[in-house]
Scaffold this active site. Structure first.
Site, mmCIF file in Angstrom:
data_model
loop_
_atom_site.group_PDB
_atom_site.id
_atom_site.type_symbol
_atom_site.label_atom_id
_atom_site.label_comp_id
_atom_site.label_asym_id
_atom_site.label_seq_id
_atom_site.Cartn_x
_atom_site.Cartn_y
_atom_site.Cartn_z
ATOM 1 N N GLU A 370 -13.067 1.274 -22.337
ATOM 2 C CA GLU A 370 -14.689 1.163 -21.866
ATOM 3 C C GLU A 370 -15.377 2.711 -22.711
ATOM 4 O O GLU A 370 -16.607 1.854 -23.145
ATOM 5 C CB GLU A 370 -15.135 2.048 -20.472
ATOM 6 C CG GLU A 370 -15.608 1.655 -19.711
ATOM 7 C CD GLU A 370 -16.357 2.001 -18.271
ATOM 8 O OE1 GLU A 370 -16.992 1.810 -17.125
ATOM 9 O OE2 GLU A 370 -15.103 1.665 -17.373
ATOM 10 N N GLU A 644 -13.635 11.094 -11.938
ATOM 11 C CA GLU A 644 -14.076 9.889 -12.115
ATOM 12 C C GLU A 644 -14.646 9.832 -10.086
ATOM 13 O O GLU A 644 -15.844 9.456 -9.701
ATOM 14 C CB GLU A 644 -13.865 8.719 -12.167
ATOM 15 C CG GLU A 644 -14.633 7.755 -11.825
ATOM 16 C CD GLU A 644 -14.117 6.758 -12.514
ATOM 17 O OE1 GLU A 644 -15.523 5.402 -12.972
ATOM 18 O OE2 GLU A 644 -12.896 6.036 -13.288
#
Length: 798
Positions: A370, A644
């Site tokens: 990503e 996260e």
């Protein structure tokens, strides 16, 4: 009277496309399938002493530059990542000392990088183009005034090299047996090399380097070697870092050394790579077998704390491995320390999360497939980032890409630089994400006081607000489209990433907030018609928000922590209802056993909303919680960067889903802003931004015994230190730089007993005025250093 100074000079780069005489060239053996990193070279002659020499260079893909066998400069991952088809940076190098009289050679290595390599989690390649190329122009000025230009053109040669594969996500394969020794020297025989092909590529998109370069900023040594239950040899770097490993090895030719990188170990103590998804993060080095060999990667980087080592003959020695930490080389500016070591580790984690994700662009994470510039993460974290580092040039570059990639509709992609189409399944123009178009320029203006970026981005800011204005059932509600909502909120439904807060509520709240900021920007830029228009629009949005989401008795229709946080922090409710809504927010937290349930949208403002509305003690309690969910829970689990998820590692040691579980994700590190602005009390005045007028108003609580914070501003260092001594007295140290003034509020102070040093205030230098107010003592200070002390009231000392 003084003597004249020596003559000062400055020089400029290539400002127009027609100043480029160089041609785009690509190796003739280049194909869409090849992963080999090509070498390109040429020779030229120097005839006489050189006064100055400059190289201007960029590439489609990534490049490394060599002159006469030496690597030029220490920048990595050049030319960086921009919206390549609209903006492409070139770099300038002073190469005077690399040149020698007579024959010289110049060489370039090209890698896929973001331009041609794999990008995104769907395995897409060649997003910007399918041919790597270089554009290079050297200007040489001789001591006798003559000029010479060396350019990339059809006279260059190309050949394969030892880098067989190098990808941002996957790592690098390097076969040292294929090295072409001396390939960038004039003496090298390139008679068996291929030619190059000239590309008909425009140069209008070229711009000089805008951001600080990406470099190896520091080096760290592994702290231990682990033998895992699975039989792996694993280095522990002691810190979740971003960059690569430099290592040395002595082994027979053909020996393959393999390095596999990961952020954490699983609960059994083995290397955990599930969260990397498709990213391999693997280095393969094939030895040439000629004694001691040193190696580090070229066109890739890894996010890791742990490195599995395979193939090293004999014992693995820690001294043979060095962790090279890379990020944009931004000036450190802030420092925060307090009496709680877990909070100090939290601040460390916030800073290292910023380091690891500020690699030319602000990424969401640095390890999996990503590593994109998600707008939501950026706007959430930008004010914290501005305390830790000087981010002005970094965000100047990134915001120019946002403007370049903004859709003609005014909508804003979710990632910048954008790699998705407007109609892709990746949401565009999501509230709180696309609002980065407004929030980020305004924040940079606040922190640095420079109108130029605000002026440059104003049309983009306005276009986003007008986009929202056109989307709703009426022009005052943004209640259409799909949004990310309160991403990863803990009150989400089962199997959903979105928290329970209504998307239309969030969208309209941010519509109001961005419109308010746009009106402020218009006032700064003296756009008087826009000031009036957007102030009126803002008032109407707030009015419709209240009709839609607030009952006549002041109850919000959306019963979540995040909804109450946004209503308070964005000033969306009538003042008569504020106390009730703040009390309700506090009740939600208390009912959740004094824990938060907020996601990406609510968390950045949670402690602010509490401290601003009479619940500062509750904000501290949230900060200092050590069980799940809390900021310090991850610290107790050994985190060295931000996670996260609140429970990326669960209490039992298992993991959140592999699908999306980064251990280096700075979004929840946005609490750092509250630590600086509220706990330490350092802030700037909107009317005189950039810390020209400094605001210092710390909000202490007995849960912390002391706080020390400082910020290097454009005027010098601002410092705010407070300490509760023996539970009875408050000592406050303040430093105000030259050419500024500061409004300071000493909490819970009483004029009659307040002292600066050993003097009453009226006898102290630099204090322009002082008065007793409800919060304590307010005063205006000139530049200087001050030490205040006073007895505490029972409310704080208990």
């Amino acid at each position: 009277m003084s003597e004249w100074s020596e003559i000062a000079l400055f020089e400029m780069g290539l400002l127009r496309a027609d100043e480029w005489r160089a041609k785009w060239i690509t190796p003739q053996f280049e194909t869409d399938q090849t992963q080999v990193c090509p070498l390109l070279r040429n020779t030229f002659t120097i005839e006489g002493p050189v006064e100055t020499a400059r190289v201007y260079v960029t590439s489609l893909g990534l490049y490394e530059l060599e002159l006469n066998g030496e690597r030029v400069g220490d920048w990595v991952l050049t030319p960086g990542w921009t919206s390549y088809n609209k903006r492409l940076q070139y770099q300038t190098y002073d190469v005077t000392h690399y040149l020698r009289e007579g024959a010289n050679a110049i060489g370039v290595i090209l890698g896929n990088g973001w331009y041609k390599g794999e990008l995104g989690w769907e395995g897409a390649r060649n997003i910007y183009g399918n041919q790597r190329a270089v554009l290079l122009q050297m200007h040489i000025k001789y001591a006798d005034g003559r000029n010479q230009t060396v350019v990339s053109d059809e006279t260059w040669s190309s050949q394969t090299g030892p880098i067989l594969m190098s990808e941002i996500y996957h790592g690098e394969i390097y076969d040292a047996r294929l090295e072409r020794s001396g390939w960038s020297t004039a003496e090298y025989d390139d008679s068996d090399w291929y030619g190059v092909t000239v590309l008909s590529r425009e140069k209008d998109m070229l711009t000089a380097q805008e951001n600080m370069p990406t470099r190896i900023v520091e080096e760290i040594k592994p702290v231990r070697l682990i033998y895992t239950p699975a039989g792996e040899k694993v280095l522990d770097m002691g810190q979740n870092m971003v960059g690569w490993i430099r290592f040395k090895v002595t082994a027979p030719a053909g020996t393959e050394i393999v390095l596999k990188h990961a952020e954490v170990l699983d609960r059994d103590g083995n290397l955990y790579t599930g969260n990397l998804r498709r990213a391999k993060q693997t280095i393969r080095y094939i030895c040439k077998g000629k004694g001691e060999e040193w190696y580090q990667p070229h066109f890739t980087y890894q996010g890791f704390r742990y490195v599995q080592i395979e193939g090293v003959p004999g014992d693995v020695k820690l001294d043979d491995f060095i962790g090279c930490v890379i990020h944009s080389d931004l000036e450190p500016t802030g420092r925060f320390e307090c009496s709680n070591e877990l909070v100090n580790q939290l601040q460390h984690n916030i800073l290292w999360g910023q380091k690891g994700n500020f690699v030319d662009i602000p990424t969401d994470c640095p390890q999996r497939d990503e590593r994109l510039g998600w707008t939501g993460d950026v706007q959430i974290f930008i004010r914290t980032a501005a305390f830790n580092m000087n981010i002005a040039p970094f965000f100047t570059k990134w915001l120019r890409d946002l403007k370049a990639d903004q859709f003609s509709s005014g909508g804003v992609p979710s990632v910048i630089p954008n790699i998705f189409s407007e109609d892709s399944k990746i949401l565009s123009s999501s509230s709180a994400w696309a609002d980065a178009a407004v929030i980020c320029p305004w924040t940079i203006y606040l922190c640095y006081g420079d109108r130029r970026l605000l002026e440059e981005q104003y049309d983009s800011m306005k276009a986003w607000v007008e986009y929202m204005r056109s989307q709703g059932d009426n022009e005052y509600l943004y209640n259409t489209g799909s949004h990310y909502g309160d991403w990863l909120g803990l009150d989400a439904k089962e199997n959903s990433y979105k928290g329970a807060t209504d998307e239309d509520y969030i969208a309209t709240a941010f519509y109001a907030y961005s419109t308010r900021l746009l009106a402020k920007a218009a006032r700064v830029l003296c756009k008087h018609n826009d000031v009036e228009e957007y102030q009126t629009l803002y008032k109407n949005i707030v009015e419709h928000f209240r009709r839609e989401f607030v009952t006549p008795n002041g109850r919000l229709s959306v019963p979540t922590q995040t909804a109450h946080v946004l209503a308070l922090w964005f000033d969306l409710v009538d003042e008569t209802h504020r106390k009730h809504i703040a009390r309700k927010l506090a009740k939600y937290i208390e009912d959740n056993d004094y824990h938060l349930s907020t996601g990406f949208v609510g968390t950045p403002y949670l402690c602010h909303a509490l401290s601003q509305n009479g619940y500062n003690d509750l904000a501290y309690r949230l900060l200092l919680q050590t069980d799940y969910p809390s900021w310090l829970y991850q610290v107790t689990k050994g985190a060295t960067t931000m996670w996260e998820h609140w429970d990326s590692i669960k209490v039992d040691g298992s993991f959140w889903s592999d699908d999306m579980n980064s251990f280096n994700h700075y979004a929840y590190g946005a609490v750092g802003e509250w630590l600086y602005r509220v706990v330490a009390g350092i802030d700037t005045d909107e009317e005189q931004p950039g810390y020209k007028h400094i605001l210092i108003c710390p909000k202490p609580e007995p849960a912390l015994k002391y706080v020390k914070a400082s910020l290097q501003t454009l005027y010098g260092e601002v410092a705010s230190h407070w300490e509760i001594v023996d539970g009875q007295h408050m000592e406050v140290f303040v430093r105000i730089p030259a050419n500024t003034i500061a409004t300071v509020v000493l909490p819970h102070a009483t004029l009659s007993v307040l002292r600066e040093g050993d003097r009453p205030l009226e006898q102290a230098d630099g204090i322009h005025y002082f008065e007793q107010v409800n919060e304590g003592v307010r005063m205006e200070l000139g530049s200087g250093t001050y030490r205040f002390n006073y007895p505490l009231c029972d409310k704080v000392s208990n």
